[in-house]
Design an enzyme around this catalytic site. Structure first.
Site, PDB file in Angstrom:
ATOM      1  N   HIS A 143       0.622  -1.425  -0.122  1.00 27.37           N
ATOM      2  CA  HIS A 143      -0.068   0.153   0.048  1.00 27.37           C
ATOM      3  C   HIS A 143       0.930   1.275   0.057  1.00 27.37           C
ATOM      4  CE1 HIS A 143      -3.651  -2.242   2.045  1.00 27.37           C
ATOM      5  NE2 HIS A 143      -3.833  -2.023   0.516  1.00 27.37           N
ATOM      6  N   CYS A 175       8.784  -2.988 -22.637  1.00 27.99           N
ATOM      7  CA  CYS A 175       8.071  -2.401 -21.474  1.00 27.99           C
ATOM      8  C   CYS A 175       9.049  -2.277 -20.245  1.00 27.99           C
ATOM      9  CB  CYS A 175       6.955  -2.470 -21.299  1.00 27.99           C
ATOM     10  SG  CYS A 175       6.813  -4.322 -20.603  1.00 27.99           S
TER      11      CYS A 175
END
Lengths: 89, 580
Positions: B195, B508
């Site tokens: 988080h 990427c």
């Protein structure tokens, strides 16, 4: 006072989010709530209490409701638990 | 203690560069003393408790609101449960009773009752239950800071060039430090999927994790944090400092704003070949607006945030809503949504995935999703349903052989079949691409290309798997370089297979945004490059200086090199020639 049992059916058990949902539901009613698991009995309107139950998937809870709206309150809480708190079951 | 220049190679958590002075924060700076109080003092202690609770609630509400404004409603949930915990009347009454009964100070009583609750949870065999401890502790730390005074909770702005150093920080702490204008974080522990990492990235605060070494950094030392590479330098030389200042200028948030100046997107090489420049995203953030206005496509949109922010998989409706919003925000350009790339190491909590000894080689990416077909299909259905609102493509991570690709495609077909039956519209021509990030996928790219609509080469994992070296393990990290000839050969192999079958191929990984690699990648024939938003400006400018025919001749000699140094030397001399 009414007393029922309910089983936790969502995969992840009564973790933070379901505990929050459950407590938000119980506090909407006038009745007092108690949840018990094994030897532990906690206030159903206290998130700390509910979290402390550490009720994982499959565990049995004893739900007690006591108050003027106990019938309606009990039905709603059993429904919330049985719905798996909107999580994967 | 470190007294001389020392460079650390750790893990990138949130990209960007920060230069400044270390402010060491020890988690145990929160000490709660046990004080016996007199009866006459009880009332004051109870009042202090109520004030601490009220302040904590106010703080959490402010954090929740500012998270909602800055990051989006999604992060709000993190603070919702914490608010309920802070406001738990039953618990607070209990603390009050105990203050009166035991004649102890409020902080001590509160802390001991919190510990009693968390002990129960810490002993639970269920990982999910143990995780709740973090939420409870995040709240109790706030409350206790009001009852004892603690520097981590202060709101006084710190000097602008402060770098906060510590073991780990909660999402709320990161937000608060950001409000206090710190420029970066150096942490001991910090997964790229936590988080905290999510919030740091959406606030664009540089963060690197360097393991236990942080404890050796003296308070006040000069520090450079490179959150993009996951490195740090303690006591840097003046040359380091100047170099990184330049780099920060080029890579900082300002670089994203300067994207507005770009006129030609996609850029063309001097001989008129378009190179698709795209951006890697993983969370709705402040840069989205600029990117979408400039019509910059999203070459890689990680979807793990959906899982991470709620600790569970959101249902189809909720996911569909997210994907629809992303598609609409970037309407007019492609958005490549990568399906959940989760594994035993990226699981925050109790999914039906047992811990593994070797998660990098275990059940992750598409392997993991194929083991949970219901969850996978839900995500696919949500993506498909959102596909009518924009130009969405699906990217499958960690494909290691053709059978996995076929299984995943079958599941996608099944989802399509169901949607047709339910008369729910979706883009019938949606493209399904394969992430090339395992050596076996690069080696069999020819057969994968027949069943894929596009390739996306993930050089970070490809490097780790090719070299069998974990970039975070300092003892082997010298092996970890995308400029290893072995890695470049695999990249080239995948690009050639794609070109042969007329399949678009993007790179990427981090190397996609590295000006040094650009001529080589264009020379190999990649059709697109997807990178961190801060890299776009530099890369677009460089593309316009490249002659695609000329750089083809770079490929042979570079691939024939026998060391990273030789590869870099050749690329550097080409770049020097290009810029002069």
């Amino acid at each position: 006072m009414i007393k029922k049992t309910a089983r936790i059916i969502n995969k992840l058990g009564l973790h933070a989010r379901p505990s929050a949902i459950l407590v938000t539901a119980t506090t909407r009613f006038k009745s007092e709530f108690f949840f018990s698991k094994d030897d532990l009995r906690v206030n159903g309107k206290s998130i700390m209490g509910v979290m402390m139950l550490a009720a994982e998937m499959g565990s049995q809870l004893v739900v007690e409701a006591d108050g003027p709206d106990e019938e309606e309150a009990m039905a709603e809480i059993l429904r919330v638990i049985a719905s798996g708190f909107g999580e994967n079951t | 203690m470190i007294t001389r220049r020392k460079a650390f190679r750790g893990v990138p958590v949130s990209s960007g560069i920060a230069l400044g002075y270390a402010r060491i924060i020890h988690a145990d700076s929160l000490r709660v003393d046990e004080i016996t109080i007199t009866v006459s003092r009880v009332k004051a202690e109870v009042a202090a408790l109520e004030r601490a609770i009220a302040n904590t609630v106010k703080e959490l509400e402010a954090l929740r609101n500012s998270a909602g404004r800055k990051i989006g409603s999604s992060v709000v949930k993190i603070f919702d449960a914490q608010l309920l915990i802070a406001n738990d009347r039953d618990f607070i009454e209990h603390v009050r009773d105990q203050i009166l009964l035991r004649k102890r100070n409020a902080g001590f009583v509160y802390n001991s009752l919190v510990r009693k609750t968390t002990l129960q949870l810490k002993n639970s065999p269920d990982q999910y239950m143990r995780q709740m401890v973090q939420d409870i502790e995040a709240v109790s730390h706030r409350v206790l800071s009001y009852l004892g005074g603690n520097q981590t909770q202060s709101t006084v702005p710190l000097p602008r060039d402060t770098i906060v150093v510590g073991q780990s920080f909660s999402p709320g702490e990161v937000m608060r430090y950001r409000q206090r204008k710190v420029s970066g974080f150096l942490v001991g522990k910090g997964g790229t999927t936590s988080h905290t990492a999510l919030i740091a990235r959406s606030l664009m605060v540089p963060v690197a994790a360097i393991g236990d070494s942080w404890t050796d950094i003296p308070d006040g030392s000069r520090v450079i944090v490179d959150g993009t590479k996951g490195t740090a330098i303690i006591n840097p030389t003046d040359t380091d400092w100047a170099d990184y200042q330049k780099l920060r200028k080029r890579q900082g948030p300002a670089a994203i704003t300067r994207i507005k100046k770009l006129r030609k997107i996609p850029p063309r090489t001097t001989d008129g070949i378009e190179v698709r420049i795209a951006v890697n995203l993983e969370f709705p953030g402040p840069a989205d607006e600029i990117l979408s206005v400039q019509k910059i496509p999203v070459g890689l949109y990680r979807t793990e945030f959906l899982y991470l922010e709620s600790d569970s998989f959101p249902d189809e409706e909720e996911q569909c809503e997210y994907y629809r919003r992303i598609a609409e925000k970037f309407v007019g350009s492609n958005v490549v949504l990568r399906t959940f790339d989760l594994g035993s190491d990226k699981m925050l909590s109790g999914l039906p995935i047992p811990p593994e000894n070797n998660p990098a080689l275990g059940c992750r990416g598409v392997r993991c999703m194929l083991e949970m077909p219901d969850i996978f299909k839900t995500q696919i259905r949500a993506i498909l349903r959102a596909s009518i609102h924009g130009n969405i493509q699906i990217l499958l991570p960690m494909i290691s052989d053709l059978s996995e690709l076929k299984k995943a495609r079958r599941l996608i077909s099944l989802a399509m079949f169901e949607l047709r039956k339910q008369a729910l519209p979706f883009d019938e021509d949606i493209q399904v691409g394969v992430m090339i990030e395992v050596p076996s996928a690069a080696l069999t790219a020819d057969s994968l290309a027949r069943s894929a609509d596009f390739f996306s080469i993930g050089t970070n994992d490809l490097t780790q798997y090719t070299m069998s070296a974990d970039r975070a393990n300092t003892r082997v990290s010298r092996l970890y370089s995308p400029y290893q000839p072995a890695v470049l050969q695999l990249v080239n192999m995948a690009v050639r297979a794609a070109r042969k079958h007329g399949v678009p191929v993007d790179v990427c990984g981090e190397v996609a945004g590295d000006p040094l690699a650009l001529p080589l990648l264009v020379g190999m024939g990649v059709t697109g490059l997807s990178m961190n938003p801060s890299r776009i400006l530099d890369v677009c400018r460089l593309v316009q200086k490249i002659d695609s025919q000329l750089v083809r001749h770079l490929v042979g000699p570079v691939l024939a090199s026998n060391s990273v140094a030789a590869v870099k030397r050749k690329l550097q001399s080409f770049r020097n020639a290009l810029e002069n």
